[in-house]
Structures are given as structure tokens and as C-alpha cells.
Scaffold this motif. Sequence first.
Motif, PDB file in Angstrom:
ATOM      1  N   MET A   1       0.852  -1.188   0.000  1.00  0.00           N
ATOM      2  CA  MET A   1       0.000   0.000   0.000  1.00  0.00           C
ATOM      3  C   MET A   1       0.896   1.251   0.000  1.00  0.00           C
ATOM      4  O   MET A   1       1.743   1.402   0.879  1.00  0.00           O
ATOM      5  CB  MET A   1      -0.907  -0.014   1.230  1.00  0.00           C
ATOM      6  N   PRO A   2       0.702   2.137  -0.940  1.00  0.00           N
ATOM      7  CA  PRO A   2       1.531   3.341  -1.000  1.00  0.00           C
ATOM      8  C   PRO A   2       1.326   4.231   0.232  1.00  0.00           C
ATOM      9  O   PRO A   2       0.216   4.404   0.717  1.00  0.00           O
ATOM     10  CB  PRO A   2       1.052   4.062  -2.253  1.00  0.00           C
ATOM     11  N   ALA A   3       2.418   4.782   0.715  1.00  0.00           N
ATOM     12  CA  ALA A   3       2.343   5.615   1.916  1.00  0.00           C
ATOM     13  C   ALA A   3       1.989   7.063   1.588  1.00  0.00           C
ATOM     14  O   ALA A   3       1.631   7.822   2.466  1.00  0.00           O
ATOM     15  CB  ALA A   3       3.660   5.567   2.660  1.00  0.00           C
ATOM     16  N   ASN A   4       2.083   7.463   0.334  1.00  0.00           N
ATOM     17  CA  ASN A   4       1.874   8.869  -0.023  1.00  0.00           C
ATOM     18  C   ASN A   4       0.534   9.107  -0.721  1.00  0.00           C
ATOM     19  O   ASN A   4       0.467   9.808  -1.711  1.00  0.00           O
ATOM     20  CB  ASN A   4       3.035   9.358  -0.887  1.00  0.00           C
ATOM     21  N   LEU A   5      -0.531   8.529  -0.177  1.00  0.00           N
ATOM     22  CA  LEU A   5      -1.865   8.754  -0.725  1.00  0.00           C
ATOM     23  C   LEU A   5      -2.340  10.152  -0.357  1.00  0.00           C
ATOM     24  O   LEU A   5      -2.045  10.644   0.736  1.00  0.00           O
ATOM     25  CB  LEU A   5      -2.851   7.720  -0.171  1.00  0.00           C
ATOM     26  N   PRO A   6      -3.092  10.807  -1.236  1.00  0.00           N
ATOM     27  CA  PRO A   6      -3.628  12.123  -0.888  1.00  0.00           C
ATOM     28  C   PRO A   6      -4.638  12.009   0.258  1.00  0.00           C
ATOM     29  O   PRO A   6      -5.275  10.971   0.432  1.00  0.00           O
ATOM     30  CB  PRO A   6      -4.299  12.601  -2.174  1.00  0.00           C
ATOM     31  N   SER A   7      -4.785  13.070   1.010  1.00  0.00           N
ATOM     32  CA  SER A   7      -5.750  13.058   2.112  1.00  0.00           C
ATOM     33  C   SER A   7      -6.509  14.370   2.157  1.00  0.00           C
ATOM     34  O   SER A   7      -6.108  15.362   1.558  1.00  0.00           O
ATOM     35  CB  SER A   7      -5.039  12.811   3.443  1.00  0.00           C
ATOM     36  N   LYS A   8      -7.623  14.350   2.856  1.00  0.00           N
ATOM     37  CA  LYS A   8      -8.478  15.525   3.045  1.00  0.00           C
ATOM     38  C   LYS A   8      -8.970  15.532   4.481  1.00  0.00           C
ATOM     39  O   LYS A   8      -8.835  14.566   5.209  1.00  0.00           O
ATOM     40  CB  LYS A   8      -9.703  15.462   2.115  1.00  0.00           C
ATOM     41  N   ILE A   9      -9.607  16.630   4.873  1.00  0.00           N
ATOM     42  CA  ILE A   9     -10.229  16.759   6.193  1.00  0.00           C
ATOM     43  C   ILE A   9     -11.746  16.684   5.999  1.00  0.00           C
ATOM     44  O   ILE A   9     -12.308  17.397   5.171  1.00  0.00           O
ATOM     45  CB  ILE A   9      -9.854  18.095   6.861  1.00  0.00           C
ATOM     46  N   CYS A  10     -12.390  15.829   6.765  1.00  0.00           N
ATOM     47  CA  CYS A  10     -13.845  15.673   6.682  1.00  0.00           C
ATOM     48  C   CYS A  10     -14.534  16.962   7.118  1.00  0.00           C
ATOM     49  O   CYS A  10     -14.185  17.537   8.155  1.00  0.00           O
ATOM     50  CB  CYS A  10     -14.283  14.513   7.560  1.00  0.00           C
ATOM     51  N   GLY A  14     -14.134  16.677  11.041  1.00  0.00           N
ATOM     52  CA  GLY A  14     -12.847  17.351  11.107  1.00  0.00           C
ATOM     53  C   GLY A  14     -11.643  16.426  11.141  1.00  0.00           C
ATOM     54  O   GLY A  14     -10.521  16.873  11.293  1.00  0.00           O
ATOM     55  N   LEU A  15     -11.863  15.122  10.978  1.00  0.00           N
ATOM     56  CA  LEU A  15     -10.757  14.171  10.993  1.00  0.00           C
ATOM     57  C   LEU A  15     -10.196  13.973   9.589  1.00  0.00           C
ATOM     58  O   LEU A  15     -10.938  14.041   8.608  1.00  0.00           O
ATOM     59  CB  LEU A  15     -11.226  12.821  11.544  1.00  0.00           C
ATOM     60  N   PRO A  16      -8.896  13.711   9.489  1.00  0.00           N
ATOM     61  CA  PRO A  16      -8.305  13.467   8.172  1.00  0.00           C
ATOM     62  C   PRO A  16      -8.690  12.085   7.655  1.00  0.00           C
ATOM     63  O   PRO A  16      -8.854  11.149   8.432  1.00  0.00           O
ATOM     64  CB  PRO A  16      -6.803  13.543   8.441  1.00  0.00           C
ATOM     65  N   PHE A  17      -8.848  11.975   6.341  1.00  0.00           N
ATOM     66  CA  PHE A  17      -9.081  10.678   5.718  1.00  0.00           C
ATOM     67  C   PHE A  17      -8.309  10.617   4.415  1.00  0.00           C
ATOM     68  O   PHE A  17      -8.040  11.629   3.799  1.00  0.00           O
ATOM     69  CB  PHE A  17     -10.574  10.411   5.499  1.00  0.00           C
ATOM     70  N   LYS A  18      -7.921   9.399   4.038  1.00  0.00           N
ATOM     71  CA  LYS A  18      -7.081   9.216   2.857  1.00  0.00           C
ATOM     72  C   LYS A  18      -7.898   8.744   1.664  1.00  0.00           C
ATOM     73  O   LYS A  18      -8.993   8.213   1.807  1.00  0.00           O
ATOM     74  CB  LYS A  18      -5.974   8.203   3.153  1.00  0.00           C
ATOM     75  N   TRP A  19      -7.289   8.944   0.492  1.00  0.00           N
ATOM     76  CA  TRP A  19      -7.863   8.525  -0.783  1.00  0.00           C
ATOM     77  C   TRP A  19      -8.192   7.042  -0.748  1.00  0.00           C
ATOM     78  O   TRP A  19      -7.460   6.245  -0.174  1.00  0.00           O
ATOM     79  CB  TRP A  19      -6.832   8.814  -1.871  1.00  0.00           C
ATOM     80  N   ARG A  20      -9.321   6.689  -1.346  1.00  0.00           N
ATOM     81  CA  ARG A  20      -9.709   5.284  -1.472  1.00  0.00           C
ATOM     82  C   ARG A  20      -9.982   4.980  -2.933  1.00  0.00           C
ATOM     83  O   ARG A  20     -10.404   5.848  -3.688  1.00  0.00           O
ATOM     84  CB  ARG A  20     -10.967   4.991  -0.650  1.00  0.00           C
ATOM     85  N   LYS A  21      -9.758   3.751  -3.311  1.00  0.00           N
ATOM     86  CA  LYS A  21      -9.918   3.351  -4.709  1.00  0.00           C
ATOM     87  C   LYS A  21     -11.324   3.647  -5.232  1.00  0.00           C
ATOM     88  O   LYS A  21     -11.497   4.051  -6.374  1.00  0.00           O
ATOM     89  CB  LYS A  21      -9.592   1.865  -4.864  1.00  0.00           C
ATOM     90  N   LYS A  22     -12.340   3.508  -4.375  1.00  0.00           N
ATOM     91  CA  LYS A  22     -13.721   3.753  -4.815  1.00  0.00           C
ATOM     92  C   LYS A  22     -13.970   5.225  -5.159  1.00  0.00           C
ATOM     93  O   LYS A  22     -14.934   5.556  -5.834  1.00  0.00           O
ATOM     94  CB  LYS A  22     -14.729   3.266  -3.772  1.00  0.00           C
ATOM     95  N   TRP A  23     -13.073   6.130  -4.688  1.00  0.00           N
ATOM     96  CA  TRP A  23     -13.214   7.559  -4.988  1.00  0.00           C
ATOM     97  C   TRP A  23     -12.331   7.994  -6.151  1.00  0.00           C
ATOM     98  O   TRP A  23     -12.157   9.181  -6.402  1.00  0.00           O
ATOM     99  CB  TRP A  23     -12.860   8.400  -3.766  1.00  0.00           C
TER     100      TRP A  23
END
Length: 51
Positions: A1-10, A14-23
Motif C-alpha cells: 500500500m503506498p504511503a503517499n496517498l492524498p488526504s483531506k479533512i472531513c 474534522g478528521l483526516p481521511f485518505k484517498w480510497r480506490k472507490k473515490w
Amino acid sequence: MPANLPSKICEVCGLPFKWRKKWKKNWNEVKYCSEKCRKNKKSTSSGSATI
């Protein structure tokens, strides 16, 4: 699993979440970390506060 996936804040919790294949096709439009937060956002923006 790549460690440098993009992330956003919900926008709801307000918690961070990372890119998922379904998105993959709509990552730019994703605003919420989960279905639960997406549903909570809709209920809070409709003005359903009871006084």
C-alpha cells in the motif's frame, strides 16, 4: 500500500481521511470521510434543530 496517498479533512467531523480506490473518479468532489458523516451533514444543514 503506498504511503503517499492524498488526504483531506472531513467537513463534518474534522478528521483526516485518505484517498480510497472507490473515490478514484470523483476524488475532487469527496467531502466526507464516511456515509455517516455525509448523512449528518445533510441533517444539520436542513435546520432540524429543536428549541
